[in-house]
Design a protein around this motif. Structure first.
Motif, short mmCIF file in Angstrom:
data_model
loop_
_atom_site.label_atom_id
_atom_site.label_comp_id
_atom_site.label_asym_id
_atom_site.label_seq_id
_atom_site.Cartn_x
_atom_site.Cartn_y
_atom_site.Cartn_z
N PHE A 268 0.85 -1.19 0.00
CA PHE A 268 0.00 0.00 0.00
C PHE A 268 0.88 1.24 0.00
CE2 PHE A 268 -2.94 -3.18 1.14
CZ PHE A 268 -4.22 -2.67 0.99
N TYR A 269 0.51 2.20 -0.81
CA TYR A 269 1.20 3.49 -0.88
C TYR A 269 0.14 4.57 -0.80
CZ TYR A 269 5.16 0.72 -2.46
OH TYR A 269 6.17 -0.22 -2.54
N ILE A 270 0.07 5.23 0.35
CA ILE A 270 -0.89 6.31 0.56
C ILE A 270 -0.06 7.59 0.43
CG2 ILE A 270 -2.69 7.21 2.07
CD1 ILE A 270 -3.00 4.19 1.12
N VAL A 271 -0.27 8.32 -0.67
CA VAL A 271 0.67 9.34 -1.12
C VAL A 271 0.04 10.74 -1.11
CG1 VAL A 271 2.09 10.07 -3.07
CG2 VAL A 271 1.84 7.64 -2.55
N SER A 272 0.79 11.69 -0.59
CA SER A 272 0.38 13.10 -0.58
C SER A 272 1.56 13.96 -0.99
CB SER A 272 -0.07 13.51 0.83
OG SER A 272 -0.43 14.88 0.87
N ASP A 273 1.27 15.16 -1.46
CA ASP A 273 2.37 16.09 -1.74
C ASP A 273 2.55 17.08 -0.59
OD1 ASP A 273 0.23 17.82 -2.04
OD2 ASP A 273 0.76 18.46 -4.07
N GLU A 274 1.81 16.88 0.48
CA GLU A 274 1.97 17.73 1.65
C GLU A 274 3.22 17.30 2.43
OE1 GLU A 274 -2.34 18.88 3.15
OE2 GLU A 274 -2.11 16.72 2.92
N ASP A 275 3.68 18.15 3.33
CA ASP A 275 4.87 17.81 4.11
C ASP A 275 4.50 16.99 5.34
OD1 ASP A 275 3.94 19.67 6.02
OD2 ASP A 275 5.15 21.27 5.16
N ALA A 276 5.52 16.39 5.94
CA ALA A 276 5.31 15.53 7.11
C ALA A 276 4.73 16.30 8.28
CB ALA A 276 6.64 14.87 7.51
N GLU A 277 5.05 17.58 8.41
CA GLU A 277 4.53 18.39 9.51
C GLU A 277 3.02 18.57 9.40
OE1 GLU A 277 7.26 19.39 7.63
OE2 GLU A 277 8.65 18.67 9.16
N THR A 278 2.48 18.43 8.22
CA THR A 278 1.03 18.51 8.01
C THR A 278 0.39 17.13 8.14
OG1 THR A 278 1.33 20.37 6.50
CG2 THR A 278 -0.76 19.19 6.36
N ILE A 279 1.03 16.11 7.59
CA ILE A 279 0.46 14.76 7.56
C ILE A 279 0.50 14.09 8.94
CG2 ILE A 279 0.67 12.46 6.57
CD1 ILE A 279 1.85 13.85 4.06
#
Length: 182
Positions: free
Chosen positions: A105-116
């Motif tokens: 599984f790859y749950i992918v975002s372009d947000e940064d780790a501080e947001t996720i």
């Protein structure tokens, strides 16, 4: 006095809903999956395969997408209402297959780790979240989120633009058939 504040609340909520729908469904009525893609600059050529290179986990460690596995790929964002709505179903699907060494599984975002990270902690998700800030391969590119794919042997077996319930017998059937073909 109370009726005016109620009207203002309704108007604000309606405007918010309209904005979410606009960004979720592409805004211009075009099909985000089949929209022609512009040629990438030479320094950023992208693969025609449905795999992502340049992924990092939430600690910044580089991660390679495993091409020899059945892959569930979800592209999402913390601010996206439909993305958040489908996440519990993805979590259940992950629980079903997480111990299978042939499924990733790859749950992918372009947000940064501080947001996720705060989002993940607040919701107590145990999914493998990643960050991707490069160009998507044309077969995975789109301008709407969430978008999800089941990929096997370089082929997109299933794709969904918009929120879906992924914890279903139909989804299990696609994954299980791909596993039999492994």
């Amino acid at each position: 006095m109370k009726s005016k504040s109620g009207i203002v609340t309704v108007v604000v909520l309606a405007a918010f809903a309209a904005i979410v729908l606009y960004f979720t469904f592409g805004g211009e009525g075009s099909d985000p999956v089949t929209e022609p893609q512009a040629e990438a600059p030479a320094a950023q050529q992208v693969s025609s395969e449905p795999y992502l290179t340049g992924l990092t986990d939430l600690t910044g460690k580089p991660v390679d997408m495993e091409k020899d596995k059945v892959i569930f790929l979800n592209v999402w964002a913390t601010w996206c209402g439909p993305c958040v709505m489908e996440m519990p179903g993805i979590q259940k699907l992950y629980e079903r297959y997480k111990s299978n060494d042939k499924v990733r599984f790859y749950i992918v975002s372009d947000e940064d780790a501080e947001t996720i990270n705060p989002f993940v902690a607040r919701k107590d998700y145990q999914l493998p979240f990643y960050i991707y800030q490069n160009m998507y391969p044309p077969v995975l590119d789109g301008n709407a989120i969430p978008r999800s794919y089941i990929i096997h042997k370089g082929r997109v077996l299933t794709q969904m633009i918009g929120a879906a319930d992924w914890d279903t017998p139909e989804t299990y059937a696609v994954i299980d058939k791909a596993l039999q073909d492994s």
